[in-house]
Design an enzyme around this catalytic site. Sequence first.
Site, PDB file in Angstrom:
ATOM      1  N   THR A  18      -2.979  -4.133  -2.051  1.00 23.03           N
ATOM      2  CA  THR A  18      -4.121  -4.828  -2.420  1.00 23.03           C
ATOM      3  C   THR A  18      -5.169  -4.600  -1.747  1.00 23.03           C
ATOM      4  O   THR A  18      -6.593  -4.809  -2.352  1.00 23.03           O
ATOM      5  CB  THR A  18      -3.617  -6.449  -2.725  1.00 23.03           C
ATOM      6  OG1 THR A  18      -3.553  -7.116  -1.681  1.00 23.03           O
ATOM      7  CG2 THR A  18      -2.854  -6.406  -4.044  1.00 23.03           C
ATOM      8  N   ARG A  70      15.025   7.578  11.512  1.00 25.78           N
ATOM      9  CA  ARG A  70      13.799   7.313  10.953  1.00 25.78           C
ATOM     10  C   ARG A  70      12.685   7.684  11.871  1.00 25.78           C
ATOM     11  O   ARG A  70      11.817   8.107  11.240  1.00 25.78           O
ATOM     12  CB  ARG A  70      13.451   5.319  11.975  1.00 25.78           C
ATOM     13  CG  ARG A  70      11.916   5.512  12.375  1.00 25.78           C
ATOM     14  CD  ARG A  70      12.166   4.161  12.933  1.00 25.78           C
ATOM     15  NE  ARG A  70      13.050   2.257  12.775  1.00 25.78           N
ATOM     16  CZ  ARG A  70      12.519   1.917  12.018  1.00 25.78           C
ATOM     17  NH1 ARG A  70      10.650   2.080  11.435  1.00 25.78           N
ATOM     18  NH2 ARG A  70      13.304   0.382  11.562  1.00 25.78           N
ATOM     19  N   ILE A  97       7.308  -0.228  11.537  1.00 22.77           N
ATOM     20  CA  ILE A  97       7.125   0.261  13.309  1.00 22.77           C
ATOM     21  C   ILE A  97       6.613   1.016  13.391  1.00 22.77           C
ATOM     22  O   ILE A  97       7.361   2.451  13.213  1.00 22.77           O
ATOM     23  CB  ILE A  97       8.353  -0.039  14.028  1.00 22.77           C
ATOM     24  CG1 ILE A  97       8.104  -1.905  13.488  1.00 22.77           C
ATOM     25  CG2 ILE A  97       7.627  -0.782  15.747  1.00 22.77           C
ATOM     26  CD1 ILE A  97       9.407  -2.771  14.145  1.00 22.77           C
ATOM     27  N   LEU A  98       5.709   2.441  14.185  1.00 26.48           N
ATOM     28  CA  LEU A  98       5.424   3.366  14.208  1.00 26.48           C
ATOM     29  C   LEU A  98       6.072   3.503  15.755  1.00 26.48           C
ATOM     30  O   LEU A  98       5.641   2.981  15.926  1.00 26.48           O
ATOM     31  CB  LEU A  98       3.872   3.682  13.693  1.00 26.48           C
ATOM     32  CG  LEU A  98       3.084   3.821  12.605  1.00 26.48           C
ATOM     33  CD1 LEU A  98       2.028   3.807  12.490  1.00 26.48           C
ATOM     34  CD2 LEU A  98       4.072   4.393  11.755  1.00 26.48           C
ATOM     35  N   HIS A 114      -3.717  -7.717   9.588  1.00 22.69           N
ATOM     36  CA  HIS A 114      -2.838  -8.162  10.070  1.00 22.69           C
ATOM     37  C   HIS A 114      -3.152  -9.859   9.887  1.00 22.69           C
ATOM     38  O   HIS A 114      -4.836  -9.970  10.191  1.00 22.69           O
ATOM     39  CB  HIS A 114      -2.511  -8.554  11.706  1.00 22.69           C
ATOM     40  CG  HIS A 114      -0.789  -9.388  11.803  1.00 22.69           C
ATOM     41  ND1 HIS A 114      -0.514  -9.256  11.604  1.00 22.69           N
ATOM     42  CD2 HIS A 114      -1.114 -10.885  12.011  1.00 22.69           C
ATOM     43  CE1 HIS A 114       0.730  -9.963  11.665  1.00 22.69           C
ATOM     44  NE2 HIS A 114      -0.078 -10.652  12.560  1.00 22.69           N
ATOM     45  N   THR A 146      -1.384   0.547  18.308  1.00 28.83           N
ATOM     46  CA  THR A 146      -1.601   0.739  19.772  1.00 28.83           C
ATOM     47  C   THR A 146       0.422   0.276  19.706  1.00 28.83           C
ATOM     48  O   THR A 146       0.778   0.468  18.162  1.00 28.83           O
ATOM     49  CB  THR A 146      -1.862   0.076  20.891  1.00 28.83           C
ATOM     50  OG1 THR A 146      -1.578  -1.291  21.035  1.00 28.83           O
ATOM     51  CG2 THR A 146      -3.360  -0.112  21.252  1.00 28.83           C
ATOM     52  N   GLU A 179      -8.752 -10.940   3.368  1.00 26.10           N
ATOM     53  CA  GLU A 179      -8.818  -9.525   3.783  1.00 26.10           C
ATOM     54  C   GLU A 179      -9.375  -8.640   3.033  1.00 26.10           C
ATOM     55  O   GLU A 179      -9.441  -7.740   3.295  1.00 26.10           O
ATOM     56  CB  GLU A 179      -7.438  -9.553   3.576  1.00 26.10           C
ATOM     57  CG  GLU A 179      -6.297 -10.255   4.137  1.00 26.10           C
ATOM     58  CD  GLU A 179      -4.615 -10.271   4.068  1.00 26.10           C
ATOM     59  OE1 GLU A 179      -4.379  -8.999   4.347  1.00 26.10           O
ATOM     60  OE2 GLU A 179      -3.593 -10.660   4.579  1.00 26.10           O
TER      61      GLU A 179
END
Length: 230
Positions: A18, A70, A97-98, A114, A146, A179
């Site tokens: 969205t 991953r 999670i990067l 967020h 980060t 948002e």
Amino acid sequence: MNGIRRQRIAILISGRGTNMTALAAACMDPTYPGQIVGVIANHADAPGLETAERSGLTAIAVEQSAFADRAKHEAAVLKALDDLKPDVVCLAGYMRILSEGFVRHYTGRLINIHPSLLPLFPGLDTHRRALATGMRVHGCTVHFVTDRMDEGPIIAQAAIAIEPGDTAETLAERLLRAEHRLYPHALRLVLDGTVRMVSGRAIVKGSRAPAAPGDDDPPYILVSPEARRG
């Protein structure tokens, strides 16, 4: 845009997308300083991919279950992103999670939204946690990404009142509308150079504060949750 190049935006999603839709709507304005060059999802059945296609956007699935681990999946996502040659990458409900390497590759060009007023309530289940702690306001934050989850420098925030009788579901629904207004605004600040990340800090153009060491651009000041630009 009077001959000014519109910057290239890539979006990562996992579900409905969205916020992606809100960004796409903003980019339909020819005066907006960016254009979406592709949407990538980590699930082939993510509803946001179909939404992107209906909007005429390039939609790419990099199905995480098709990869042994991953790291291999992330490498494939990174390859798909690099092929799009984005100036800025927006996470819009991307539920992975990067790695530090991925984040470093796009340092200062990777942003996320967020659903809380960071640094309050990083991680998941933010609406229930806000209610459980007796908060009277709740909100959302767009920040640079980060290698520390939800701790990147803040670009912009929006707040809403928590109303009597609110549940996590009603609060989430109302916040989502905020948002959808905030993300295009914050992205514009990054695209036009009003806010950028230098030496791990978010800074905003136009102050009299000293520039960061080695920075030849005009002076900037720190952006904080208390010093947001409307």
